[in-house]
Structures are given as C-alpha cells and as structure tokens.
Design a protein around this motif. Structure first.
Motif, PDB file in Angstrom:
ATOM      1  N   ASP A 169     -83.573   2.642  38.523  1.00  0.00           N
ATOM      2  CA  ASP A 169     -84.499   3.706  38.279  1.00  0.00           C
ATOM      3  C   ASP A 169     -83.422   4.943  38.256  1.00  0.00           C
ATOM      4  O   ASP A 169     -83.661   5.713  36.826  1.00  0.00           O
ATOM      5  CB  ASP A 169     -84.611   3.882  39.521  1.00  0.00           C
ATOM      6  N   THR A 170     -82.066   4.485  38.680  1.00  0.00           N
ATOM      7  CA  THR A 170     -80.456   4.861  38.199  1.00  0.00           C
ATOM      8  C   THR A 170     -79.982   4.832  36.517  1.00  0.00           C
ATOM      9  O   THR A 170     -80.084   6.397  36.185  1.00  0.00           O
ATOM     10  CB  THR A 170     -79.909   5.063  39.090  1.00  0.00           C
ATOM     11  N   LEU A 171     -80.399   4.346  36.158  1.00  0.00           N
ATOM     12  CA  LEU A 171     -79.793   3.951  35.434  1.00  0.00           C
ATOM     13  C   LEU A 171     -81.057   3.625  34.046  1.00  0.00           C
ATOM     14  O   LEU A 171     -80.128   4.081  32.683  1.00  0.00           O
ATOM     15  CB  LEU A 171     -79.217   2.486  34.984  1.00  0.00           C
ATOM     16  N   GLY A 172     -81.696   3.965  33.837  1.00  0.00           N
ATOM     17  CA  GLY A 172     -82.788   4.326  32.831  1.00  0.00           C
ATOM     18  C   GLY A 172     -83.001   2.395  32.130  1.00  0.00           C
ATOM     19  O   GLY A 172     -82.887   1.763  32.017  1.00  0.00           O
ATOM     20  N   ALA A 173     -83.415   3.533  30.892  1.00  0.00           N
ATOM     21  CA  ALA A 173     -83.416   2.114  29.719  1.00  0.00           C
ATOM     22  C   ALA A 173     -82.997   1.214  29.774  1.00  0.00           C
ATOM     23  O   ALA A 173     -81.276   1.983  29.753  1.00  0.00           O
ATOM     24  CB  ALA A 173     -84.205   2.591  28.163  1.00  0.00           C
ATOM     25  N   GLY A 174     -82.665  -0.195  28.888  1.00  0.00           N
ATOM     26  CA  GLY A 174     -81.760  -0.991  28.672  1.00  0.00           C
ATOM     27  C   GLY A 174     -81.692  -2.058  29.918  1.00  0.00           C
ATOM     28  O   GLY A 174     -80.252  -3.096  29.643  1.00  0.00           O
ATOM     29  N   VAL A 175     -82.052  -1.506  31.175  1.00  0.00           N
ATOM     30  CA  VAL A 175     -82.271  -2.518  32.398  1.00  0.00           C
ATOM     31  C   VAL A 175     -82.672  -3.368  33.022  1.00  0.00           C
ATOM     32  O   VAL A 175     -84.088  -2.649  32.789  1.00  0.00           O
ATOM     33  CB  VAL A 175     -80.655  -1.804  33.312  1.00  0.00           C
ATOM     34  N   ALA A 176     -82.738  -4.279  33.557  1.00  0.00           N
ATOM     35  CA  ALA A 176     -84.282  -4.888  33.802  1.00  0.00           C
ATOM     36  C   ALA A 176     -83.577  -6.090  35.107  1.00  0.00           C
ATOM     37  O   ALA A 176     -82.340  -6.153  35.486  1.00  0.00           O
ATOM     38  CB  ALA A 176     -85.193  -5.344  32.734  1.00  0.00           C
ATOM     39  N   GLY A 202     -91.708  -3.789  31.731  1.00  0.00           N
ATOM     40  CA  GLY A 202     -90.245  -4.845  30.691  1.00  0.00           C
ATOM     41  C   GLY A 202     -89.195  -4.499  32.378  1.00  0.00           C
ATOM     42  O   GLY A 202     -88.308  -5.819  31.928  1.00  0.00           O
ATOM     43  N   ARG A 203     -89.274  -4.127  32.986  1.00  0.00           N
ATOM     44  CA  ARG A 203     -88.163  -4.122  34.836  1.00  0.00           C
ATOM     45  C   ARG A 203     -87.806  -5.601  34.742  1.00  0.00           C
ATOM     46  O   ARG A 203     -87.244  -6.028  35.008  1.00  0.00           O
ATOM     47  CB  ARG A 203     -87.807  -3.564  35.589  1.00  0.00           C
ATOM     48  N   LEU A 204     -89.238  -5.891  35.162  1.00  0.00           N
ATOM     49  CA  LEU A 204     -89.739  -7.660  35.404  1.00  0.00           C
ATOM     50  C   LEU A 204     -88.997  -8.959  34.319  1.00  0.00           C
ATOM     51  O   LEU A 204     -90.374  -9.126  33.641  1.00  0.00           O
ATOM     52  CB  LEU A 204     -90.873  -8.036  36.065  1.00  0.00           C
ATOM     53  N   LEU A 205     -88.031  -8.962  34.218  1.00  0.00           N
ATOM     54  CA  LEU A 205     -87.612  -9.374  32.483  1.00  0.00           C
ATOM     55  C   LEU A 205     -87.795 -11.192  32.866  1.00  0.00           C
ATOM     56  O   LEU A 205     -87.862 -12.015  31.411  1.00  0.00           O
ATOM     57  CB  LEU A 205     -86.005  -8.690  31.953  1.00  0.00           C
TER      58      LEU A 205
END
Ligand code: ZN
Length: 279
Positions: A169-176, A202-205
């Motif tokens: 939530d803090t870091l935004g796009a590109g982390v999952a 996409g978060r559940l990668l």
C-alpha cells in the motif's frame, strides 16, 4: 476453483525443489513432464552464466515466475544498505535478462548485534523503495515474500501478509506478494489478508506450495511434499483463487533428508500427482 486434474500447465517448479539438478537438467526434466513454469535460483543461473540461462529458458519456452532471490537489505544495518542495494540491482538485471516476471525478495533479519526489530523493518522498507524505480524501468515486479516469524532474526523481518500488504500500500506499483504456504499457513489473519491483497490487481503474484511436516526435523531444510503434512492446502488455494489469483502453483520444497536425495524426475512426478490429488 480451478480444475487440477491435469495440472502441468498450472504448475511451476522452483529449482530449490530439484536442487540435485543443474538448470539445464531441471529444464529438460520439466519439459519432459510437460511443465513450462520455473523459478530458478541465482546460484543455478550463475553456474551456467546469465546469457546461457536466458537462452536455455527462452529456447525451451519456459515461463519464469520469479528469480530467487534477492533482498537481505538489513544485515549490516543502515550503513550496509548501499552495498546490499548494489547486489539487488545486479539481481534485477539478471531477472530482466532471463525474462522473469518477478524478483523474489527475502528482506533480511536483524542487523548484526542488534535487537532493534522495528528499525530493521524500516531499513528493509527503505531498501525496497530504493530498488523500486529500477524494477519499474526493467519491467520486473518486486515480489515481497513474508517469511515465518522463526526467521525474523536471521532471514526476514517481514513476517506476515498484513505487513506485506501494508508495504505494498505504501510503495505502490511495482511491488507484489509471493504467498508461501510454509511461511503463512499458521496466520489467523491469512484469509482476510489474502482477500485484502486480491483487491489490488496483480498483488497476489506468486503462490509457493509445500507442506508442514510433524515433526519438522529442520526448520529450513525439512519441508514436506504437499499432502505429507498438516497444511489445509485446498482451503488456502480456495482463498487465493477467490481473491483472483490466476498464476502458477509453484512447488518449492527444501528437503535435504528426503526429496533432494531422489531423482529429480521422481520429485516432479510426485509433485504433479499431489497437485492433482491433494491440492
Ligand atoms: Zn517461497
């Protein structure tokens, strides 16, 4: 829930599961079994070189779920973060070169001689944030893997799905998030946090499968084959798929005393059988 009666197209094998095989042997073994998903470790890539590994994987049509692994931002404290980041940037370049969907991050535990767990978690978050622009530019997602809290001191101070969701939530796009049964199965908030992750596309990668043996004789190297332990795998898979997970089922079993002593072909065959029958 997805039909797993013919699971080959839904499965990835983590090369740590077939540690007895080189990358080339592992790829040949998977191709023979009809599996195209793989998650290689960096030592296997290093053995044959990145360029050769990339040719091998692409040439055999392999789908690389993630490169294992980087992270370890915290071991030398904040003073060591720059050096840790250098290594992570190299890992990101490797991940991009082999066409990996993600770089799996094990964030590191307490710095040497430290008792400051909250401080370690801050350093880990800083490290991930610092790596993120490169990851976005390379098109490689950073897969945060929460590890069981028994590893908080020496491997990862990121220990729950809730922490991983908060970081995303803090870091935004590109982390999952890479959800590994071995690390999260015990968590009373697991169902809720999987559902929460599913609300961000996409978060559940990644979804790593194994089982928790009773007794476990080695807390690192005695993971069980699915069905041999006490994890309710269909229930957790149900939570993942209800939350929108459509990725591969990645078999990741560190097993020095059992599965690493068997032929790789046998390990892969049994893993496929178990996915079809118990997962
Ligand atoms: Zn894992």
């Amino acid at each position: 829930m997805r039909d797993l009666s013919r699971p080959q197209s839904l499965v990835a094998i983590n090369t740590a599961t077939v540690k007895q095989l080189t990358l080339r042997e592992a790829v040949e073994c998977l191709v023979a079994a009809g599996i195209t998903g793989i998650a290689p470790w960096r030592d296997r890539i290093a053995e044959c070189g990145v360029a050769e590994a990339a040719r091998l994987l692409r040439g055999n049509g392999m789908r690389v779920t993630g490169l294992c692994r980087a992270g370890f931002f915290t071991g030398e404290g904040r003073a060591g973060l720059a050096a840790a980041l250098d290594e992570n940037h190299r890992a990101l370049d490797e991940a991009a070169a082999i066409g990996a969907q993600s770089l799996v991050l094990v964030v590191g535990g307490l710095p040497a001689h430290s008792r400051d767990l909250a401080g370690a978690r801050e350093i880990a978050a800083e490290g991930i944030a610092a790596l993120l622009p490169h990851a976005r530019q390379a098109g490689v997602t950073l897969a945060l893997e929460p590890l069981h809290p028994m590893y908080a001191a020496d491997r990862a101070c990121l220990n729950t799905m809730k922490q991983a969701n908060d970081l995303c939530d803090t870091l935004g796009a590109g982390v999952a998030i890479a959800v590994d049964l071995y690390h999260v199965w015990w968590d009373p908030d697991l169902e809720r946090e999987i559902a929460r992750a599913g609300r961000s596309p996409g978060r559940l990668l990644a979804f790593h499968l194994c089982d928790w043996l009773v007794p476990t004789t080695d807390l690192l190297l005695d993971r069980g084959m699915m069905g041999d332990g006490v994890i309710d795998i269909p229930r957790i898979r149900g939570w993942m798929e209800a939350a929108g997970y459509e990725g591969l089922l990645e078999v990741e079993i560190f097993s020095a005393g059992n599965w690493w002593r068997r032929p790789g072909e046998e390990v892969v065959r049994v893993a496929l059988e178990r996915i079809a029958t118990v997962c």
